[in-house]
Write a protein that holds these residues in place. Structure first.
Motif, PDB file in Angstrom:
ATOM      1  N   UNK A 248      52.287  55.262  91.037  1.00 13.74           N
ATOM      2  CA  UNK A 248      52.874  55.739  92.288  1.00 13.74           C
ATOM      3  C   UNK A 248      54.292  55.196  92.436  1.00 13.74           C
ATOM      4  N   UNK A 249      55.208  55.973  93.034  1.00 13.41           N
ATOM      5  CA  UNK A 249      56.544  55.446  93.305  1.00 13.41           C
ATOM      6  C   UNK A 249      56.556  54.530  94.528  1.00 13.41           C
ATOM      7  N   UNK A 250      57.658  53.826  94.714  1.00 17.22           N
ATOM      8  CA  UNK A 250      57.736  52.798  95.759  1.00 17.22           C
ATOM      9  C   UNK A 250      57.491  53.347  97.157  1.00 17.22           C
ATOM     10  N   UNK A 251      57.726  54.630  97.374  1.00 17.32           N
ATOM     11  CA  UNK A 251      57.508  55.216  98.687  1.00 17.32           C
ATOM     12  C   UNK A 251      56.064  55.167  99.153  1.00 17.32           C
ATOM     13  N   UNK A 252      55.124  54.917  98.228  1.00 18.39           N
ATOM     14  CA  UNK A 252      53.706  54.833  98.580  1.00 18.39           C
ATOM     15  C   UNK A 252      53.236  53.390  98.734  1.00 18.39           C
ATOM     16  N   UNK A 258      57.767  44.587  96.086  1.00 11.22           N
ATOM     17  CA  UNK A 258      58.382  44.702  94.768  1.00 11.22           C
ATOM     18  C   UNK A 258      57.452  45.451  93.825  1.00 11.22           C
ATOM     19  N   UNK A 259      56.155  45.176  93.947  1.00 14.11           N
ATOM     20  CA  UNK A 259      55.116  45.889  93.217  1.00 14.11           C
ATOM     21  C   UNK A 259      54.003  46.231  94.204  1.00 14.11           C
ATOM     22  N   UNK A 260      53.247  47.286  93.946  1.00  8.32           N
ATOM     23  CA  UNK A 260      52.219  47.689  94.912  1.00  8.32           C
ATOM     24  C   UNK A 260      50.992  46.794  94.865  1.00  8.32           C
ATOM     25  N   UNK A 262      46.854  46.488  94.742  1.00  9.67           N
ATOM     26  CA  UNK A 262      45.955  47.243  93.884  1.00  9.67           C
ATOM     27  C   UNK A 262      45.625  48.620  94.412  1.00  9.67           C
ATOM     28  N   UNK A 263      45.440  48.730  95.717  1.00 11.00           N
ATOM     29  CA  UNK A 263      45.063  50.011  96.302  1.00 11.00           C
ATOM     30  C   UNK A 263      46.169  51.034  96.352  1.00 11.00           C
ATOM     31  N   UNK A 264      47.411  50.587  96.221  1.00  5.99           N
ATOM     32  CA  UNK A 264      48.551  51.497  96.311  1.00  5.99           C
ATOM     33  C   UNK A 264      49.106  51.901  94.952  1.00  5.99           C
ATOM     34  N   UNK A 265      48.532  51.391  93.876  1.00  5.77           N
ATOM     35  CA  UNK A 265      49.124  51.576  92.555  1.00  5.77           C
ATOM     36  C   UNK A 265      48.824  52.937  91.937  1.00  5.77           C
ATOM     37  N   UNK A 266      47.770  53.630  92.459  1.00  7.36           N
ATOM     38  CA  UNK A 266      47.343  54.878  91.824  1.00  7.36           C
ATOM     39  C   UNK A 266      47.242  56.009  92.836  1.00  7.36           C
ATOM     40  N   UNK A 267      47.347  57.228  92.315  1.00  5.09           N
ATOM     41  CA  UNK A 267      47.187  58.413  93.156  1.00  5.09           C
ATOM     42  C   UNK A 267      45.703  58.763  93.358  1.00  5.09           C
ATOM     43  N   UNK A 268      44.917  58.786  92.267  1.00  4.33           N
ATOM     44  CA  UNK A 268      43.532  59.255  92.379  1.00  4.33           C
ATOM     45  C   UNK A 268      42.515  58.299  91.770  1.00  4.33           C
ATOM     46  N   UNK A 269      42.890  57.481  90.829  1.00  6.30           N
ATOM     47  CA  UNK A 269      41.932  56.650  90.114  1.00  6.30           C
ATOM     48  C   UNK A 269      41.196  55.708  91.073  1.00  6.30           C
ATOM     49  N   UNK A 270      39.861  55.794  91.060  1.00  8.80           N
ATOM     50  CA  UNK A 270      38.973  55.008  91.923  1.00  8.80           C
ATOM     51  C   UNK A 270      39.259  55.217  93.412  1.00  8.80           C
TER      52      UNK A 270
END
Length: 301
Positions: A248-252, A258-260, A262-270
């Protein structure tokens, strides 16, 4: 299972801390005694990864071939010159810690300096020891001492690696994809089609490209297949840099992060049952080629 970016990071770490060193090689567990004897006392000359396979080359043309599989992991430690992740691979609770403290803190003012590798813990298949550090392998699917010719044969059976990202690899991937009637979500998990992609990258790049997971390879255009390769190469290179899969890009992310998390790192996985970050349709889950597949019915039509 560690995906291609983790194995590339392993190859880089071995290159950084062991290349040019004569290594003591043993098998505390006892299941790799003959292989360890072939490698003991030899100099590591090169380390490289192809997909999920790690190859450690020694100066007498014998190669340590490792595939971590679902449960394999390398643990590392050493003196103040030994830097990098302290563990790469399973179990996930260990993860990839980017700063390794090589000294045991006794209190706030006293430390105990590195005094060699610790006693092996658990089923250590192979232990590598240099003057400044050590590496322990546990739980790998493959751990074998092979020849250079056998190494080339293993690589020949694999598909192109997006982290190598040569133009010829891109062409090979596109050609292979367009010739198959298999759903693209299954093709991305086929290591003979593309090496290094696992369940996380599969779900995420298909979402990022808004591709229906059940679309057959023959249903793609050449340009769409090329963009799929390009995006996979890009996010996997980010994974090598960041030490984790972030798609995911920083907007999410949380504002200012600086880094997301765990819950913000992916679009659909888990994220099954949660609203899609783009269209708000609940993320779906199904199974394909024996692994859970996460996708958005709204975006990936």
């Amino acid at each position: 299972m560690p995906e291609g970016h983790s194995v590339r990071r392993l190859a880089q770490q071995f290159g950084d801390v062991f290349t040019g060193e004569s290594l003591s090689v043993s098998s505390p567990q006892g299941r790799f005694v003959a292989g360890a004897a072939l490698l003991d006392g030899k100099v590591l000359t090169e380390s490289h990864a192809h997909g999920k396979h790690l190859f450690l080359h020694f100066d007498h043309a014998v190669v340590l071939h490792v595939h971590l599989g679902l449960y394999g992991a390398w643990d590392f430690g050493g003196d103040a010159t030994f830097t990098g992740a302290s563990s790469i691979g399973a179990p996930r609770k260990i993860g990839e810690r980017e700063v390794f403290d090589d000294r045991e803190i006794v209190d706030e003012t006293e430390t105990v300096e590195y005094a060699g590798p610790p006693e092996p813990r658990g089923a250590v298949r192979v232990r590598l020891v240099s003057r400044h550090g050590w590496a322990d392998l546990r739980g790998a699917t493959t751990c074998a001492a092979i020849t250079e010719a056998e190494t080339r044969a293993v690589q020949a059976r694999l598909g192109p690696d997006p982290l190598h990202n040569h133009p010829a690899d891109r062409t090979r991937f596109v050609t292979g994809l367009l010739s198959r009637k298999t759903p693209i979500a299954a093709l991305l998990m086929d290591q003979k089609v593309i090496a290094g992609v696992g369940n996380v990258y599969r779900a995420e790049v298909l979402f990022r490209q808004r591709m229906d997971p059940w679309l057959p390879g023959t249903g793609l255009s050449g340009s769409a297949a090329g963009l799929l390769w390009d995006d996979t190469a890009s996010v996997m290179a980010d994974g090598v840099r960041d030490g984790r899969i972030i798609t995911t890009p920083a907007g999410f992310w949380e504002p200012g992060a600086v880094l997301p998390s765990g819950g913000d790192a992916h679009f659909v996985y888990k994220r099954e049952g949660q609203p899609c970050r783009v269209c708000a349709v609940p993320v779906a889950i199904t199974e394909m080629v024996g692994r859970k597949l996460y996708w958005c019915p709204g975006c990936q039509q």
